[in-house]
Design an enzyme around this catalytic site. Structure first.
Site, short mmCIF file in Angstrom:
data_model
loop_
_atom_site.label_atom_id
_atom_site.label_comp_id
_atom_site.label_asym_id
_atom_site.label_seq_id
_atom_site.Cartn_x
_atom_site.Cartn_y
_atom_site.Cartn_z
N HIS A 122 45.52 39.74 48.73
CA HIS A 122 45.15 38.70 48.01
C HIS A 122 45.19 37.28 48.94
O HIS A 122 46.01 37.13 49.67
CB HIS A 122 45.79 38.23 46.68
N ASP A 134 52.73 34.25 51.42
CA ASP A 134 52.44 34.79 50.17
C ASP A 134 51.04 34.06 49.95
O ASP A 134 51.01 33.25 49.28
CB ASP A 134 53.18 34.59 49.03
N GLU A 168 45.01 36.41 42.31
CA GLU A 168 46.11 37.38 42.24
C GLU A 168 47.21 36.65 41.75
O GLU A 168 47.89 37.34 40.69
CB GLU A 168 46.54 37.80 43.63
N GLU A 169 47.54 35.42 41.91
CA GLU A 169 48.74 34.64 41.46
C GLU A 169 48.79 34.51 40.17
O GLU A 169 49.84 34.69 39.40
CB GLU A 169 48.77 33.38 42.35
N ASP A 197 50.80 42.56 50.83
CA ASP A 197 51.15 41.37 50.37
C ASP A 197 52.66 40.74 50.95
O ASP A 197 53.74 41.67 50.91
CB ASP A 197 51.50 41.65 48.56
N HIS A 267 56.05 30.71 46.75
CA HIS A 267 55.59 29.77 45.50
C HIS A 267 56.07 28.58 45.72
O HIS A 267 56.31 27.74 44.69
CB HIS A 267 55.82 30.39 44.04
#
Length: 302
Positions: A122, A134, A168-169, A197, A267
């Site tokens: 992603h 990420d 994706e998130e 990932d 994140h």
């Protein structure tokens, strides 16, 4: 990585393992499918892609999330590199939360179209983060691998397809949309999906290799574990879930791949270029290249 669907076996407290890596620096198939030697990459062939994604986030409010210019610029960057290398690329649009996004699909000419080896990651981040580990790290590893295919003029037995997923998130939206629009025949043509990932986590002790026991996938999983074992790099097996391979699993398509684990900056704004270990990222890319070269050289029995 989608945290609402955590990777099975990936919780450090439960496993008592460290999930951030310090990297430790083919098959007897037909000659048609193999380059003279399986290539490897240097940091200088991988890290520039992450620096480019960081610059894109910096000029777009610090993120590359679905529905933003940062994501659109990320797709444009990857697509341009693939187009220059000779891939057949296409943007596959989808809509989520009132915003249109794109999955980027790239096909390498040749190989048996009834036996597709699909490799993906992603490309989006959350809005609170530039998303360099990420999942800029997985996206960069897949891009660097695709560019090695082009540089080597690989003539594979299986058809090679690469993908960079959007959204994706917020819940695997892009990959689920892609799989959902495939016909039954198109799904059956995909031998295996390889997902990556978080490929560059710092201070990692072992690579987390996806085991798709439910769908009986062993070829790719064993190839990854053999690649790492030959270099005395520890691995730990995890199940399917928490990233885009779940979309394929839900459709009955076998999957494998790996992660280097969740970092403390996941994140968050600190998931920037400094949150990626270049040696880990390079080792992850070499592992992907090694396994892809091996799988591309054979057509499985069905």
């Amino acid at each position: 990585m989608t945290l609402r669907r955590s990777l099975p076996g990936l919780v450090a407290g439960a496993l008592g393992i460290s999930l951030t890596l310090s990297a430790v620096p083919a098959a007897t198939a037909s000659a048609k499918a193999q380059a003279p030697t399986t290539p490897t990459v240097s940091e200088q062939q991988v890290m520039p892609h992450l620096r480019a994604l960081q610059r894109i986030a910096d000029r777009n409010g610090g993120n590359r999330a679905h529905g933003t210019q940062g994501y659109a610029d990320s797709v444009a960057y990857v697509k341009s590199a693939l187009d220059r290398a000779g891939f057949r690329t296409k943007l596959v649009p989808f809509t989520y939360n009132g915003a249109t996004g794109n999955n980027l699909i790239a096909d390498w000419p040749g190989g048996d179209p009834d036996h597709v080896l699909l490799t993906g990651a992603h490309l989006d981040s959350v809005k609170e983060s530039p998303g360099i580990n990420d999942n800029g790290s997985g996206s960069a590893a897949v891009l660097a691998t695709a560019l090695q295919v082009a540089k080597s003029r690989l003539n594979p037995e299986r058809h090679l397809r690469f993908a960079w997923w959007g959204a994706e998130e917020p819940g695997l939206i892009g990959s689920a949309d892609y799989v959902g629009k495939l016909s039954g025949a198109e799904r059956r043509r995909i031998d295996v999906y390889l997902n990556f990932d978080q490929a560059g986590s710092k201070n990692t002790q072992q690579w987390l290799v996806v085991h798709d026991d439910e769908r009986g996938e062993t070829e790719a999983q064993q190839a990854f574990e053999s690649w790492f074992a030959e270099r005395n790099i520890p691995t730990f097996d995890i199940g399917v879930g928490g990233s885009d391979h779940e979309s394929f699993g839900n459709a009955g398509i076998p999957s494998s791949g790996f992660s280097t684990g969740i970092s403390d900056c996941i994140h968050k704004a600190c998931d920037n270029l400094a949150n990626v270990d270049p040696k880990t990222e390079t080792t992850s890319t070499d592992a992907l290249i090694g396994v892809l070269w091996k799988l591309a050289a054979t057509i499985p029995r069905r």
